[in-house]
Design a protein around this motif. Structure first.
Motif, PDB file in Angstrom:
ATOM      1  N   PHE A 185     -18.493  -0.013  24.562  1.00 40.80           N
ATOM      2  CA  PHE A 185     -17.631   0.017  25.736  1.00 40.80           C
ATOM      3  C   PHE A 185     -18.270  -0.716  26.910  1.00 40.80           C
ATOM      4  O   PHE A 185     -17.594  -1.064  27.873  1.00 40.80           O
ATOM      5  N   ARG A 278     -14.249  11.207  27.673  1.00 38.23           N
ATOM      6  CA  ARG A 278     -13.223  10.526  26.866  1.00 38.23           C
ATOM      7  C   ARG A 278     -13.838   9.876  25.629  1.00 38.23           C
ATOM      8  O   ARG A 278     -13.246   9.891  24.548  1.00 38.23           O
ATOM      9  N   LEU A 279     -15.009   9.283  25.805  1.00 40.33           N
ATOM     10  CA  LEU A 279     -15.702   8.695  24.658  1.00 40.33           C
ATOM     11  C   LEU A 279     -16.086   9.778  23.653  1.00 40.33           C
ATOM     12  O   LEU A 279     -15.870   9.653  22.450  1.00 40.33           O
ATOM     13  N   ASP A 317      -7.792   8.754  24.921  1.00 38.30           N
ATOM     14  CA  ASP A 317      -7.610   7.504  25.671  1.00 38.30           C
ATOM     15  C   ASP A 317      -7.301   6.379  24.666  1.00 38.30           C
ATOM     16  O   ASP A 317      -8.092   6.108  23.773  1.00 38.30           O
ATOM     17  N   ILE A 320     -10.012   3.723  24.079  1.00 43.79           N
ATOM     18  CA  ILE A 320     -11.181   4.214  23.356  1.00 43.79           C
ATOM     19  C   ILE A 320     -10.858   4.423  21.883  1.00 43.79           C
ATOM     20  O   ILE A 320     -11.702   4.195  21.013  1.00 43.79           O
TER      21      ILE A 320
END
Length: 335
Positions: A185, A278-279, A317, A320
């Protein structure tokens, strides 16, 4: 005058010479320590660790060259600057002084302005070197402390895994996978450190959940679920008082939040959810579903990937999810 007082060891067998040096240097604010011979000079040097030694050459017993060699042989004194004070100005004496380890020479009769200037230059440089060494020691001590903290965190996470044998190894796996996803990311290195710590501590709040609920071999009833849903807040409450862990608390507190706002404990939605959480959320669900649990067998990788795709924009997300799917594809591709 320098703000920090430097200590000068004056070594001369002639009391008049010592008094002259004191009269020149005392107004400069130095701390002055006197020795009348080589033996006494060595004792004083070991005791006070001077910043500079002003050393007469022509002394009875140990002369200045011999004293200088003995100073250089002492580990704690080897780097102390030594200035030789001498009436000798021939080339051979200069070479002998340099070979003995002297840093500088001042020829008698010396000029008081020159002496002050030489000392100021040497003490300034010596203080700079000591400052660099002290900064290095502080850096090493800080790093050692951080390493000890991280070992403690790893110990906590192992203890959590050992409490629930069915999830043993889960924390290690999700931590490594989350770091890989974060790097893809584009997360920077300092933030990666916080992500690693947060991932290791993500289930710390389950210490406050009774074994009868945590290890239940069947689905939880509504009351039990209500209690289980408190573990992110419990983790936050436990860890927030530890100041250096505060930047790592996004994952323990928010890893059960959902992209559509249906998660817990705060019902955050979209980018209100911290990036680290979120990851982690995608990785956590991947590992949970592909592992056996007391209440169900592990899902296949294909079933789990299909579920994660289906939950894009709901639980996870979407950006992601796409990155995670690419990461899994790359890890499964033939090498």
């Amino acid at each position: 005058m320098d703000e920090i007082q430097s200590t000068i060891l004056i070594v001369d067998d002639e009391s008049s010479n010592r008094e002259t040096l004191v009269s020149i240097l005392e107004p400069e604010g130095y701390r002055l320590v006197l020795a009348e011979d080589g033996r006494r000079a060595l004792e004083q040097a070991k005791a006070i660790q001077p910043d500079v030694i002003l050393l007469d050459v022509m002394m009875p017993g140990l002369n200045g060259f011999e004293v200088c060699r003995l100073v250089r042989a002492e580990d704690n004194l080897a780097e102390v600057p030594v200035i030789l004070l001498t009436a000798l100005d021939d080339r051979q004496s200069l070479l002998e002084g340099l070979n003995s380890g002297a840093d500088d020479f001042i020829t008698k009769p010396f000029n008081r302005h020159e002496l002050r200037a030489r000392l100021k230059s040497i003490t300034r440089l010596d203080r700079y070197h000591k400052l660099l060494e002290e900064r290095q020691r502080l850096h090493e001590a800080h790093q050692n402390l951080l390493d000890a903290y991280d070992k403690t965190i790893e110990g906590w996470s192992r203890a959590m895994d050992l409490r629930d044998r069915e999830t043993e190894g889960h924390t290690r796996r999700v931590t490594q996978m989350t770091l890989e996803l974060a790097k893809m990311f584009g997360v920077e290195s300092e933030q990666l450190t916080h992500i690693r710590r947060g991932a290791l501590l993500h289930d710390m709040g389950k210490l406050g959940i009774p074994d009868s609920i945590l290890l239940k071999p069947a689905s939880l009833d509504p009351d039990e679920w209500e209690l289980m849903r408190q573990h992110p807040q419990l983790a936050y409450d436990m860890l927030y008082p530890i100041e250096y862990l505060r930047p790592a608390l996004d994952i323990p507190l928010c890893h059960h939040e959902k992209w559509d706002g249906a998660g817990y404990p705060r019902g955050l939605k979209g980018t209100e959810i911290p990036l680290a959480a979120r990851l982690f959320a995608v990785v956590d669900v991947w590992d949970a579903l592909t592992s056996d649990r007391p209440y169900r067998p592990a899902w296949s990788a294909e079933e789990t990937l299909a579920y994660i795709r289906e939950q894009s924009g709901k639980h996870f997300d979407p950006e992601i999810v796409e990155l995670f799917l690419r990461m899994v594809d790359e890890s499964r591709a033939p090498r």
